[in-house]
Design a protein around this motif. Structure first.
Motif, mmCIF file in Angstrom:
data_model
loop_
_atom_site.group_PDB
_atom_site.id
_atom_site.type_symbol
_atom_site.label_atom_id
_atom_site.label_comp_id
_atom_site.label_asym_id
_atom_site.label_seq_id
_atom_site.Cartn_x
_atom_site.Cartn_y
_atom_site.Cartn_z
ATOM 1 N N VAL A 90 2.538 14.952 7.376
ATOM 2 C CA VAL A 90 2.688 13.404 6.929
ATOM 3 C C VAL A 90 3.648 12.998 6.353
ATOM 4 N N ILE A 91 3.661 12.067 6.703
ATOM 5 C CA ILE A 91 4.894 10.451 6.748
ATOM 6 C C ILE A 91 4.926 10.650 4.988
ATOM 7 N N PRO A 92 6.360 10.570 4.909
ATOM 8 C CA PRO A 92 6.454 10.701 2.779
ATOM 9 C C PRO A 92 6.656 9.771 2.214
ATOM 10 N N VAL A 93 6.543 9.813 0.944
ATOM 11 C CA VAL A 93 6.388 8.096 0.446
ATOM 12 C C VAL A 93 7.442 8.222 -0.387
ATOM 13 N N VAL A 94 8.791 7.577 -1.091
ATOM 14 C CA VAL A 94 10.460 7.846 -1.436
ATOM 15 C C VAL A 94 10.052 6.974 -2.446
ATOM 16 N N THR A 95 10.191 7.385 -3.626
ATOM 17 C CA THR A 95 10.539 7.055 -4.614
ATOM 18 C C THR A 95 12.255 6.625 -5.603
ATOM 19 N N SER A 96 12.948 7.247 -4.233
ATOM 20 C CA SER A 96 14.445 7.886 -5.364
ATOM 21 C C SER A 96 15.400 7.558 -3.723
ATOM 22 N N ALA A 97 16.547 7.407 -4.147
ATOM 23 C CA ALA A 97 18.148 7.806 -3.096
ATOM 24 C C ALA A 97 18.212 9.809 -2.164
ATOM 25 N N TYR A 98 17.579 10.162 -3.592
ATOM 26 C CA TYR A 98 17.899 11.718 -2.814
ATOM 27 C C TYR A 98 15.878 12.122 -3.133
#
Lengths: 633, 206
Positions: free
Chosen positions: A530-538
C-alpha cells in the motif's frame, strides 16, 4: 472474524504479485524495468570495474615500490594510470552511487513503486555497461587511453598520440555521459514527481536530497565535458581546429572546459557519500539530523562546485585577478562542508551511538574527509598550490577525498543496506575487522604521499632514482595498498558468505527512519503493498502512520492493484495528483543500447557511413519503444 | 484519495481532456523533457562560450580569407523557424481540449515549415563548407560545430513531430498528450536556441 477481514488484503497483495511479476531467468534480467533489479545490475557491474581499477592501482603500486623497478614499461604505466582514473570515476563511483544506490533506494525511500521512467532506467544501465566494455576493449588491443584521465592537449592531439588510445577515451566518455545524463534526468523526475502522499520537499530523506544535488550537478556539468570531447574528436579525426595555436585554437580551452566539468565532478563523487552518511548516522545514533541546514548545505556544495574550476589551473599562467576569484570561491566550499561535518558529529555526540560496522565506516569517512579537506583548503592558497602542483601532495589530497571520503560511505552503505537487499544479516565481527584493515590500509597508502609530495616527488612518473630517499615511503604505500586490498576482500567475503549463511534480518534490523525499512527484506517487485502516507522526515519512526498504512491495505485504499501503477504528486507539497500507469518489461532499451554501441564502434573505426546506418537503427528502435504505451502492456 | 484519476485509462480525447483539467502538476514526461532541455541548454551555452573564447583569442574574427557572415537570409530563416512555436502551442491546446483534428493540422503545418527550414539550411551548410571548410581555422571549426549541432536538434524535432503525427492518427491517449506537450516544449527551446546561435554567428557584423 479476523480471517474474513484479512482475506481481501491477501487477495490484493496476490493481485499485485501477479501484476508486477517479471519473466524468470536471463530473459527477465535482459528486459527488466524493475529499479531494484537494475540497481543490482549496476551494483555488480560497477563492482567488477572497481576490481579492474583496483588491480590497475596495485600494479602501479608494485611498480613504484622500489626505485628503478622494471615491472612495467613506461607505456604500460601510462595506460594503467589513465584507466585507473577513468575507471574509478566513470565506471565505479558514479554508477555505484547514482546507478546502484540511487536506483535501488530512491524509489523505496520516497514510497514509490518504480522510477519515473522505468524503460529509460534500463537504457541507462545497458548504455553504461556498453560504454564500460567499449573502453575496456582498448586494454585488449594494447591501445588503452594513455594521456591521463584529464587527457590534456596538446599531448592528446594526433601529432603526439597517433593511435586509437585517445579515441577510445573520448568516444567512450561521450557514450558514458549519455548513460549518466539519462540516469540523472530519471532521478530528478522521480524525486520531483513520485514522492508518497504527504512527503513534501522538506520531508524528503536527506539521502534523496544528496542524490538530487548530484543529479542536478551531472545535468549541468556533463555538457562541458561532452562538448570538449566532441571538439577533441573533431580535431583528431576531421581536422578541425580548437586546441592548436597555429590555427587560432588554444590548448587552455581544453582545460577550462574539462575542469568546468571536472570540479563539479568531485562533488558529484562525494555528495552521495554525504547522503549515505546522513542515512546511517541518525539510525545508529538514534537521533534526527538538523534537517533544512543539511539539505541546503548539500545543494550549496553542488552549486558552489561550479564556480571553482580554475583552481585546477593556478599554474597555467591565468591572470592574477582570475586566480584570486577562484581561490576565494574554493575557500567558500568550506562553509557548507563544515556545516555537514558539524551536523554529523553533533548528531553522533548528542545521540546514543551504537558503533556497528556501518557507523564505523562513517566515522572513518569523517576523519579522512577532514584530513583531505584540510589539505584541500591549502590548495586554495595560490602560492602553496604553485609550489605543490603536480607533486604527490595532490595525489595524497584527492585520494583522501575520493577514496577516504567518497568510497568509505559506499562501503558502509554496503553493510547498512545489505540486510534490506538480501534479507540476511552480515557478520558483525568480520565487519569490524574489515573496517580496521581498510582504514589502516588507507592511511598507510595515502598519508606518506603528503610527505613525498613535500620533498618533491612529481606525479605521473613510472619510476624514480634511488638517490632521492623516496624508496621507504613508496614501499610503505605499497604495503598499505595490499592491506587495503585485504580489507576490501574481507568485506566482499563477509557479504558473499552472509548472503547464503547469514541469519534472517527481518524487515527492519536497525530500526531505520526512512521508508525502505517499512517494507519486507528483500522488497517485493511492487515495493509497498500500500502506498505509504507520510507526515515527517523520518516516516518509519511514526508508528501510528505505519499502522494507518496497514489499515488502508485492509480497506483497499491507495493499494493501486488495478495495474502497473504508482501515484504522481505535485512537486513541492506532494499532494497526490494522478495514478500513472508505469511501463513494464521491454526488450527495446537493450536494443537501443546495442545499436548505440555499434554506432560508437563505427565512429572509432572511422566507418562514418555505417555509423549513420546504426544511428538510424537507434532512432527506429527508440520509435518502436515509444509506440508501446504503458496501458497497452 | 481513492478518487485519484487514473491517467492510463484515458485513451479517448474526452477522457484525456478530463485528465488535463483535473491535473494539478505537470506530468512526469514534461519534467523529463524540461531537465533534458536544461542539459542541452548547458551544452549550447558551452558552444557559445567557446565561440567567444576563441574569438577573443584571435586578432581577426572571422579570419581574412573567410567572408563575413551573411545577414538577411539567416535572419529570415530563423524568423520562420521561430514562428512554428505558434502552431506547436496551438496543437497542444487543441489536443488538450479534445480537438484532435485541429491539433494534427497544426502539427502538420509546423512540421512542413520546419522541414523546409532544415532543407534550406542544409543546402546553405554544404555551400559554406565548400567555401570555408572547418579544417581551415578555429573560426570555421566552431562555426560549423555550433551550426551543425543546431541543425541536428531541428532534425530530431522534425522526427518527433512526424512520429506524433503517425501516433495521433489512431487517436489520443494521455501518453500521446504528454508526448505532444513535451515535444512542443522541446520546439520552444530549439527556437530560442536558434536565436542564440544566429545571434552569435552574426555577432562579427555588429
Amino acid at each position: 472474524m479476523a480471517v474474513t477481514v484479512r482475506e481481501p488484503a491477501r487477495q490484493r497483495v496476490d493481485r499485485l504479485e501477479r501484476i508486477w511479476a517479471e519473466p524468470r531467468g536471463v530473459f527477465g534480467w535482459l528486459t527488466t524495468t524493475d529499479h531494484k533489479r537494475i540497481g543490482l545490475l549496476y551494483f555488480f557491474t560497477a563492482l567488477a570495474f572497481f576490481g579492474a581499477g583496483g588491480i590497475e592501482a596495485l600494479l602501479m603500486r608494485a611498480q613504484l615500490s622500489e626505485p628503478n623497478e622494471k615491472l612495467l614499461s613506461p607505456e604500460t604505466y601510462d595506460q594503467l594510470m589513465t584507466m585507473h582514473g577513468v575507471t574509478m570515476i566513470f565506471l565505479f563511483v558514479i554508477p555505484m552511487t547514482t546507478g546502484a544506490f540511487g536506483n535501488y533506494l530512491v524509489p523505496l525511500m520516497i514510497g514509490a513503486r518504480d522510477m519515473a521512467f522505468p524503460r529509460m532506467n534500463a537504457l541507462s544501465y545497458w548504455l553504461f555497461l556498453a560504454s564500460g566494455l567499449f573502453m575496456y576493449y582498448s586494454v585488449f588491443t594494447h591501445a588503452a587511453p594513455n594521456a591521463g584521465w584529464f587527457d590534456y592537449v596538446p599531448l592528446a592531439l594526433n601529432q603526439f598520440s597517433p593511435g586509437r588510445n585517445i579515441d577510445f577515451y573520448a568516444l567512450g566518455l561521450i557514450f558514458n555521459g549519455i548513460a549518466s545524463t539519462a540516469t540523472a534526468i530519471n532521478l530528478i523526475a522521480t524525486t520531483f514527481k513520485l514522492r508518497a502522499p504527504g512527503m513534501s520537499m522538506n520531508r524528503m530523506p536527506l539521502f534523496c536530497f544528496a542524490i538530487l544535488a548530484v543529479s542536478l550537478s551531472l545535468i549541468f556539468a556533463l555538457p562541458s565535458l561532452t562538448a570538449d570531447l566532441v571538439f577533441l574528436e573533431l580535431q583528431r579525426n576531421l581536422g578541425f581546429h580548437f586546441f592548436d595555436v597555429a590555427n587560432g585554437g588554444d590548448p587552455l580551452l581544453w582545460q577550462h572546459l574539462f575542469w568546468l566539468f571536472g570540479h563539479p565532478e568531485v562533488y558529484i563523487i562525494i555528495l552521495p557519500a554525504f547522503g549515505i552518511a546522513t542515512s546511517i548516522i541518525p539510525t545508529f545514533a538514534r537521533r534526527k539530523m538538523i534537517f533544512p541546514l543539511v539539505a541546503l548545505a548539500e545543494l550549496l556544495v553542488a552549486f558552489i562546485g561550479f564556480g571553482v574550476w580554475a583552481h585546477r589551473m593556478f599554474a597555467t599562467g591565468l591572470p592574477t585577478i582570475t586566480l584570486v576569484f577562484f581561490a576565494a570561491a574554493s575557500m567558500m566550499v568550506v562553509i557548507p562542508s563544515a556545516i555537514q561535518i558539524f551536523a554529523w558529529t553533533v548528531t553522533v555526540a548528542l545521540g546514543r551511538p551504537e558503533f556497528r560496522t556501518p557507523l564505523l565506516f562513517i566515522g572513518g569517512f569523517i576523519l579522512l574527509f577532514v584530513i583531505g579537506g584540510l589539505s584541500g583548503i591549502m590548495f586554495a592558497a595560490i602560492p602553496f598550490d604553485q609550489a605543490t602542483t603536480d607533486t604527490y601532495f595532490v595525489v595524497a589530497h584527492f585520494h583522501f577525498i575520493i577514496f577516504g571520503a567518497a568510497v568509505f560511505p559506499i562501503l558502509g552503505g554496503f553493510y547498512y543496506w545489505f540486510p534490506k537487499i538480501t534479507g540476511r544479516l552480515y557478520h558483525e565481527g568480520l565487519g569490524k575487522l574489515s573496517f580496521w584493515l581498510t582504514f589502516l590500509g588507507t592511511a598507510l597508502t595515502f598519508f606518506p604521499m603528503h610527505i613525498l609530495g613535500l620533498i618533491g616527488m612529481p606525479r605521473r612518473v613510472y619510476t624514480y632514482p634511488s638517490s632521492l630517499g623516496w624508496g621507504p615511503y613508496n614501499l610503505s604505500e605499497t604495503v598499505g595498498a595490499f592491506i587495503l586490498t585485504a580489507g576490501l576482500l574481507v568485506i566482499f567475503g563477509n557479504l558473499v558468505w552472509s548472503r547464503f549463511r547469514g541469519p534472517p534480518a527481518g524487515p527492519d534490523p536497525w530500526h531505520g527512519g526512512t521508508l525502505e525499512w517499512a517494507t519486507t527484506s528483500p522488497p517485493p517487485p511492487y515495493n509497498f503493498p500500500v502506498i505509504p502516507v507520510v507526515t515527517s522526515a523520518y516516516p518509519n519512526w511514526d508508528r501510528d502512520d505505519r499502522r494507518a498504512d496497514a489499515g488502508r491495505l485492509e480497506r483497499g485504499e491507495l493499494v493501486l492493484d488495478e495495474g502497473h501503477e504508482t501515484p504522481a504528486s505535485t512537486v513541492v507539497d506532494a499532494v497526490p495528483d494522478e495514478v500513472v500507469e508505469m511501463p513494464g518489461e521491454s526488450p527495446w532499451p537493450l536494443a537501443v543500447a546495442l545499436c548505440t554501441a555499434l554506432l560508437f564502434v563505427m565512429l572509432l573505426t572511422r566507418h562514418y557511413a555505417v555509423a549513420g546506418i546504426f544511428a538510424a537503427m537507434t532512432l527506429l528502435a527508440v520509435a518502436a519503444w515509444h509506440s508501446q504505451e504503458p496501458q497497452e502492456q | 484519495m481513492s478518487a485519484l484519476p487514473h491517467s492510463g485509462d484515458a485513451t479517448t480525447p474526452p477522457a484525456v481532456t478530463r485528465i488535463e483539467h483535473t491535473r494539478l502538476a505537470r506530468p512526469n514526461g514534461w519534467w523529463g523533457m524540461a531537465i533534458f532541455v536544461a542539459t542541452e541548454a548547458t551544452l549550447f551555452g558551452t558552444l557559445i562560450g567557446t565561440y567567444y573564447y576563441l574569438r577573443f583569442n584571435n586578432a581577426h574574427w572571422p579570419p581574412p580569407d573567410v567572408p563575413e557572415p551573411k545577414l538577411t537570409l539567416p535572419l529570415v530563416l530563423t524568423g520562420i523557424l521561430v514562428a512554428t512555436s505558434l502552431p506547436m502551442q496551438l496543437a497542444v491546446s487543441a489536443a488538450g481540449r479534445g480537438r484532435l483534428v485541429t491539433a494534427r493540422v497544426a502539427l502538420l503545418v509546423a512540421v512542413v515549415v520546419q522541414a523546409g527550414y532544415l532543407g534550406m539550411q542544409l543546402h546553405l551548410f554544404v555551400h559554406d563548407v565548400h567555401e570555408f571548410p572547418p579544417s581551415r581555422s578555429s573560426y570555421s571549426s566552431i562555426y560549423f560545430t555550433m551550426l551543425g549541432g543546431h541543425h541536428l536538434h531541428v532534425g530530431i524535432g522534425v522526427l518527433l513531430n512526424v512520429w506524433l503525427l503517425l501516433r495521433t492518427a489512431t487517436g489520443l491517449t494521455t501518453y500521446r498528450m504528454n508526448a505532444l506537450r513535451a515535444t512542443a516544449f522541446y520546439w520552444h527551446f530549439v527556437n530560442i536556441l536558434a536565436l542564440c546561435v544566429v545571434g552569435t554567428q552574426l555577432s562579427p557584423r555588429a
